[in-house]
Design a protein around this motif. Sequence first.
Motif, mmCIF file in Angstrom:
data_model
loop_
_atom_site.group_PDB
_atom_site.id
_atom_site.type_symbol
_atom_site.label_atom_id
_atom_site.label_comp_id
_atom_site.label_asym_id
_atom_site.label_seq_id
_atom_site.Cartn_x
_atom_site.Cartn_y
_atom_site.Cartn_z
ATOM 1 N N GLU A 159 -5.470 12.709 -13.294
ATOM 2 C CA GLU A 159 -5.140 13.262 -11.969
ATOM 3 C C GLU A 159 -6.196 12.854 -10.950
ATOM 4 O O GLU A 159 -5.885 12.508 -9.813
ATOM 5 C CB GLU A 159 -5.091 14.803 -12.022
ATOM 6 N N ALA A 160 -7.464 12.923 -11.361
ATOM 7 C CA ALA A 160 -8.561 12.628 -10.432
ATOM 8 C C ALA A 160 -8.504 11.180 -9.946
ATOM 9 O O ALA A 160 -8.710 10.894 -8.761
ATOM 10 C CB ALA A 160 -9.899 12.904 -11.115
ATOM 11 N N THR A 161 -8.192 10.268 -10.879
ATOM 12 C CA THR A 161 -8.091 8.852 -10.500
ATOM 13 C C THR A 161 -6.958 8.652 -9.496
ATOM 14 O O THR A 161 -7.139 8.024 -8.449
ATOM 15 C CB THR A 161 -7.821 7.982 -11.751
ATOM 16 N N LEU A 162 -5.795 9.202 -9.805
ATOM 17 C CA LEU A 162 -4.653 9.044 -8.893
ATOM 18 C C LEU A 162 -4.933 9.684 -7.540
ATOM 19 O O LEU A 162 -4.537 9.162 -6.499
ATOM 20 C CB LEU A 162 -3.384 9.655 -9.502
ATOM 21 N N SER A 163 -5.658 10.787 -7.562
ATOM 22 C CA SER A 163 -5.939 11.463 -6.307
ATOM 23 C C SER A 163 -6.882 10.621 -5.435
ATOM 24 O O SER A 163 -6.721 10.532 -4.211
ATOM 25 C CB SER A 163 -6.505 12.858 -6.619
ATOM 26 N N GLU A 164 -7.858 9.959 -6.077
ATOM 27 C CA GLU A 164 -8.762 9.086 -5.317
ATOM 28 C C GLU A 164 -8.008 7.844 -4.811
ATOM 29 O O GLU A 164 -8.210 7.401 -3.675
ATOM 30 C CB GLU A 164 -9.957 8.684 -6.198
ATOM 31 N N ILE A 165 -7.112 7.309 -5.623
ATOM 32 C CA ILE A 165 -6.307 6.157 -5.173
ATOM 33 C C ILE A 165 -5.410 6.567 -4.000
ATOM 34 O O ILE A 165 -5.242 5.827 -3.037
ATOM 35 C CB ILE A 165 -5.454 5.592 -6.342
ATOM 36 N N SER A 166 -4.874 7.780 -4.085
ATOM 37 C CA SER A 166 -4.040 8.284 -2.995
ATOM 38 C C SER A 166 -4.843 8.373 -1.694
ATOM 39 O O SER A 166 -4.394 7.942 -0.629
ATOM 40 C CB SER A 166 -3.485 9.656 -3.378
ATOM 41 N N ARG A 167 -6.074 8.902 -1.807
ATOM 42 C CA ARG A 167 -6.928 9.043 -0.629
ATOM 43 C C ARG A 167 -7.217 7.663 -0.010
ATOM 44 O O ARG A 167 -7.114 7.460 1.202
ATOM 45 C CB ARG A 167 -8.253 9.711 -1.033
ATOM 46 N N ILE A 217 -10.250 -3.243 -3.226
ATOM 47 C CA ILE A 217 -11.103 -3.585 -4.379
ATOM 48 C C ILE A 217 -11.442 -2.308 -5.148
ATOM 49 O O ILE A 217 -11.382 -2.259 -6.374
ATOM 50 C CB ILE A 217 -12.382 -4.314 -3.914
ATOM 51 N N ARG A 218 -11.746 -1.249 -4.423
ATOM 52 C CA ARG A 218 -12.069 0.035 -5.063
ATOM 53 C C ARG A 218 -10.850 0.579 -5.830
ATOM 54 O O ARG A 218 -10.987 1.043 -6.968
ATOM 55 C CB ARG A 218 -12.532 1.022 -3.988
ATOM 56 N N ILE A 219 -9.671 0.482 -5.223
ATOM 57 C CA ILE A 219 -8.446 0.917 -5.914
ATOM 58 C C ILE A 219 -8.269 0.120 -7.205
ATOM 59 O O ILE A 219 -7.995 0.672 -8.275
ATOM 60 C CB ILE A 219 -7.195 0.733 -5.007
ATOM 61 N N ASN A 220 -8.473 -1.194 -7.088
ATOM 62 C CA ASN A 220 -8.307 -2.053 -8.258
ATOM 63 C C ASN A 220 -9.289 -1.670 -9.367
ATOM 64 O O ASN A 220 -8.925 -1.653 -10.551
ATOM 65 C CB ASN A 220 -8.484 -3.512 -7.833
ATOM 66 N N GLU A 221 -10.525 -1.348 -8.998
ATOM 67 C CA GLU A 221 -11.519 -0.924 -9.994
ATOM 68 C C GLU A 221 -11.081 0.379 -10.680
ATOM 69 O O GLU A 221 -11.253 0.550 -11.879
ATOM 70 C CB GLU A 221 -12.887 -0.711 -9.334
ATOM 71 N N VAL A 247 0.846 -1.209 0.000
ATOM 72 C CA VAL A 247 0.000 0.000 0.000
ATOM 73 C C VAL A 247 0.880 1.258 0.000
ATOM 74 O O VAL A 247 0.560 2.246 -0.667
ATOM 75 C CB VAL A 247 -0.966 0.005 1.204
ATOM 76 N N ILE A 248 2.004 1.214 0.717
ATOM 77 C CA ILE A 248 2.932 2.348 0.694
ATOM 78 C C ILE A 248 3.430 2.572 -0.738
ATOM 79 O O ILE A 248 3.482 3.696 -1.228
ATOM 80 C CB ILE A 248 4.120 2.098 1.659
ATOM 81 N N ARG A 249 3.740 1.480 -1.444
ATOM 82 C CA ARG A 249 4.204 1.583 -2.836
ATOM 83 C C ARG A 249 3.098 2.186 -3.722
ATOM 84 O O ARG A 249 3.372 3.066 -4.553
ATOM 85 C CB ARG A 249 4.614 0.193 -3.326
ATOM 86 N N ILE A 250 1.854 1.746 -3.530
ATOM 87 C CA ILE A 250 0.733 2.313 -4.299
ATOM 88 C C ILE A 250 0.636 3.811 -4.037
ATOM 89 O O ILE A 250 0.486 4.619 -4.943
ATOM 90 C CB ILE A 250 -0.605 1.620 -3.921
ATOM 91 N N ASN A 251 0.733 4.174 -2.764
ATOM 92 C CA ASN A 251 0.622 5.581 -2.391
ATOM 93 C C ASN A 251 1.731 6.413 -3.050
ATOM 94 O O ASN A 251 1.484 7.526 -3.523
ATOM 95 C CB ASN A 251 0.659 5.710 -0.863
#
Lengths: 111, 111
Positions: free
Chosen positions: B94-102, B82-86, A81-85
């Motif tokens: 940018e929006a996708t990466l920002s949601e994955i970051s959150r 699962i949500r990150i994977n989707e 997860v750290i890597r994903i972040n």
Amino acid sequence: MEDKIKSGYLYDFYGELLTEHQRSVYEMSINDDLSLAEIADSLSISRQAVHDILKRCDKLLQDYESRLHLVEKFMNIRGDVIRINELTEGNPSEATLSEISRLSQLILEEL
Amino acid sequence: MEDKIKSGYLYDFYGELLTEHQRSVYEMSINDDLSLAEIADSLSISRQAVHDILKRCDKLLQDYESRLHLVEKFMNIRGDVIRINELTEGNPSEATLSEISRLSQLILEEL
């Protein structure tokens, strides 16, 4: 992993399986970083008793981990997860999403 | 969560804290989906004994979960992963990466 940090993780995961008395002694040592003498003083027991309780707690917590491996599982997931972040800090690209996809699938297999 | 699925998760996490005998009976019921009569037959014990062992196992596993909450913690994390994977299946933005970051930060707070 440094011993005190690892003890902290083991305690976070399995601490509730210790008795209340074991937990008080353990928390004084791990969380409050008190010495054997300070703990002994505060509970009016001998330093040897404190030493024995801490040793017994370590053994119990390590025994739970050797059977359940949940701290190990959690540390693996945490690394991914750290890597994903970190990846979300770069530019958005197919390659980034594909690597995040691979890592998230790894985590789902572990969970 | 459907009861049998939840029992499966509890068993995955805490099964190693049961005795070997409890584990054999529980696995016949949960993994192999055998009936009380079939388990009783195969172990040459009464159906009542099988019933009691299964009930005792459920209670022990639920008791571990009510103290440690590790299945709950991992299920929450699983939902976020699962949500990150989707999200990795959409277009890179940018929006996708920002949601994955959150979401990945949420997981790190939980871990």
